[in-house]
Scaffold this motif. Structure first.
Motif, PDB file in Angstrom:
ATOM      1  N   ALA A  70      -8.454  18.969  -4.617  1.00 52.38           N
ATOM      2  CA  ALA A  70      -7.623  19.739  -3.689  1.00 52.38           C
ATOM      3  C   ALA A  70      -7.333  18.837  -2.500  1.00 52.38           C
ATOM      4  N   VAL A  71      -6.074  18.780  -2.087  1.00 48.99           N
ATOM      5  CA  VAL A  71      -5.658  17.856  -1.035  1.00 48.99           C
ATOM      6  C   VAL A  71      -4.783  18.612  -0.028  1.00 48.99           C
ATOM      7  N   GLU A  72      -5.081  18.431   1.256  1.00 43.61           N
ATOM      8  CA  GLU A  72      -4.289  19.049   2.323  1.00 43.61           C
ATOM      9  C   GLU A  72      -4.024  18.023   3.421  1.00 43.61           C
ATOM     10  N   GLU A  73      -2.827  18.043   3.952  1.00 40.42           N
ATOM     11  CA  GLU A  73      -2.512  17.266   5.146  1.00 40.42           C
ATOM     12  C   GLU A  73      -2.553  18.219   6.334  1.00 40.42           C
ATOM     13  N   LEU A  74      -3.362  17.889   7.328  1.00 41.83           N
ATOM     14  CA  LEU A  74      -3.597  18.764   8.465  1.00 41.83           C
ATOM     15  C   LEU A  74      -3.129  18.105   9.749  1.00 41.83           C
ATOM     16  N   ARG A 118       0.843  -1.193   0.000  1.00 43.50           N
ATOM     17  CA  ARG A 118       0.000   0.000   0.000  1.00 43.50           C
ATOM     18  C   ARG A 118       0.880   1.244   0.000  1.00 43.50           C
ATOM     19  N   PRO A 119       1.596   1.473  -1.084  1.00 45.51           N
ATOM     20  CA  PRO A 119       2.476   2.653  -1.115  1.00 45.51           C
ATOM     21  C   PRO A 119       1.668   3.935  -0.978  1.00 45.51           C
ATOM     22  N   LEU A 120       2.234   4.868  -0.246  1.00 48.78           N
ATOM     23  CA  LEU A 120       1.528   6.127  -0.022  1.00 48.78           C
ATOM     24  C   LEU A 120       1.527   6.962  -1.297  1.00 48.78           C
ATOM     25  N   PRO A 121       0.353   7.320  -1.794  1.00 43.86           N
ATOM     26  CA  PRO A 121       0.317   8.222  -2.956  1.00 43.86           C
ATOM     27  C   PRO A 121       0.812   9.599  -2.549  1.00 43.86           C
ATOM     28  N   THR A 122       1.470  10.255  -3.455  1.00 43.50           N
ATOM     29  CA  THR A 122       1.916  11.618  -3.181  1.00 43.50           C
ATOM     30  C   THR A 122       0.725  12.565  -3.278  1.00 43.50           C
ATOM     31  N   ALA A 123       0.897  13.762  -2.728  1.00 48.07           N
ATOM     32  CA  ALA A 123      -0.158  14.767  -2.836  1.00 48.07           C
ATOM     33  C   ALA A 123      -0.451  15.079  -4.296  1.00 48.07           C
ATOM     34  N   ALA A 124       0.611  15.104  -5.125  1.00 44.21           N
ATOM     35  CA  ALA A 124       0.415  15.378  -6.560  1.00 44.21           C
ATOM     36  C   ALA A 124      -0.427  14.276  -7.211  1.00 44.21           C
ATOM     37  N   GLU A 125      -0.156  13.034  -6.832  1.00 43.54           N
ATOM     38  CA  GLU A 125      -0.946  11.927  -7.391  1.00 43.54           C
ATOM     39  C   GLU A 125      -2.408  12.021  -6.956  1.00 43.54           C
ATOM     40  N   LEU A 126      -2.625  12.385  -5.701  1.00 46.23           N
ATOM     41  CA  LEU A 126      -3.997  12.507  -5.219  1.00 46.23           C
ATOM     42  C   LEU A 126      -4.722  13.679  -5.886  1.00 46.23           C
ATOM     43  N   ARG A 127      -3.990  14.703  -6.216  1.00 44.20           N
ATOM     44  CA  ARG A 127      -4.640  15.860  -6.858  1.00 44.20           C
ATOM     45  C   ARG A 127      -5.080  15.552  -8.282  1.00 44.20           C
TER      46      ARG A 127
END
Length: 343
Positions: A71-75, A56-65
């Motif tokens: 729009a994606v934010e880590e809070l 389950r590799p972590l998708p990057t923020a760019a991939e999620l966008r």
């Protein structure tokens, strides 16, 4: 064979005989080879975590966008009193009108593996984009390093912060759905109970529980029937529950927030969606939970997918049964969102 002895023998045979797998799903399970039969143990937990992280590799923020579609934010938000901050991953369709309804989501992984990021591509594709739905995925702490109630308190603190900051997030704090899959489904059910009883959070418009992990006792007919069969059986579940509950494992007075199947009062819960496979360990505890909601006068939509094992939709994402299950969940979400909009 007749008489009491014959009846007991027939009952034993019925419990031992497992339902057949759907042909397409069974083929996908067979293709996994030895991995399909490996069980979680305290000794192999570290290795299982490494394997899970690799799968389950972590998708990057760019991939999620996805080229600007989301729009994606880590809070990082305040945790429960005395606890650390909680990480939330917030995503929404970039062009959707605000305020958006929100799915507050807990990932699966037996409460010992998994992460908030890897579940998002599927959720964004299947639900967020077509339904105009924002998503908050919770990076709760994992057991055994953080046993109950730590992970649940993380989820509760994140829910309170999310609703308390609805305006700046562009979400509608009165249109919240609590959801999760497997262990995350169990946490979602526990969070709905905790939120109801503490009375300090939102009134959710629904709870979405996919094959939820609800009962630490693992003594239902399906738990025994499916022992040693499929990807996740009662032996693996027992290791996960022991990690999560720590010193409280096996306690007769375990609170329902630790294991929702222990709840004796399921009144006052939001409309609920539960689904599970006919050929998996959690089948009968999920059946019992749906029945308990109905007996309490609640609203529950319940699906048992014939021949499906635990996590079938992840193993066979293009199978016919997976497509049917995905459609049913999406239709329920659409109805819940439509009802809340009219209200």
């Amino acid at each position: 064979m007749t008489g009491r002895r014959g009846a007991l023998a027939s009952k034993a045979i019925a419990v031992r005989t497992a339902p057949p797998f759907d042909a397409e799903l069974g083929a996908a399970l067979t293709a996994l080879g030895d991995l399909s039969g490996e069980r979680l143990t305290p000794e192999n937990l570290a290795a299982q975590r490494q394997r899970d992280a690799a799968s389950r590799p972590l998708p990057t923020a760019a991939e999620l966008r996805a080229d600007g579609r989301f729009a994606v934010e880590e809070l990082s938000v305040p945790g429960a009193e005395g606890g650390p901050d909680v990480t939330l991953v917030y995503a929404r369709p970039a062009d959707a009108a605000r305020p958006l309804p929100v799915l507050y989501y807990m990932h699966g992984g037996g409460m010992i593996t998994g992460n908030a990021w890897s579940v998002l591509p599927k959720i964004l594709r299947d639900w967020s984009a077509p339904l105009g739905l924002a998503v908050v995925s919770v990076e709760y702490r994992l057991a055994p390093e953080t046993p109950y109630p730590g992970p649940l308190e993380d989820c509760h603190a994140g829910l309170l912060w999310t609703v308390g900051h609805a305006d700046e997030l562009g979400i509608d704090g009165e249109r919240v759905i609590i959801g999760g899959k497997s262990a995350g489904g169990g946490l979602a059910a526990a969070l709905a109970l905790l939120n109801r009883d503490r009375g300090d959070g939102p009134t959710p418009i629904g709870q979405l529980l996919q094959c939820p992990m609800l009962d630490d006792r693992l003594d239902t007919p399906s738990a025994h029937q499916m022992a040693g069969i499929g990807l996740w059986d009662r032996s693996s579940a027992a290791v996960a529950w022991q990690a999560y509950l720590g010193d409280q494992y096996g306690a007769p007075d375990l609170p329902p927030y630790a294991a929702p199947a222990r709840a004796t009062d399921l009144s006052g819960l939001p409309p609920t969606y539960i689904d599970v496979g006919s050929a998996e360990t959690f089948r009968d505890e999920n059946v019992a939970y749906a029945h308990a909601i109905w007996r309490a006068g609640g609203d529950a939509e319940f699906h048992v997918w014939p021949g499906a094992f635990h996590g079938f939709d992840s193993v066979a994402p293009t199978a016919a049964l997976t497509r049917e299950a995905r459609h049913a969940r999406t239709q329920w979400l659409s109805r819940i969102l439509g009802h809340s909009r009219r209200e």
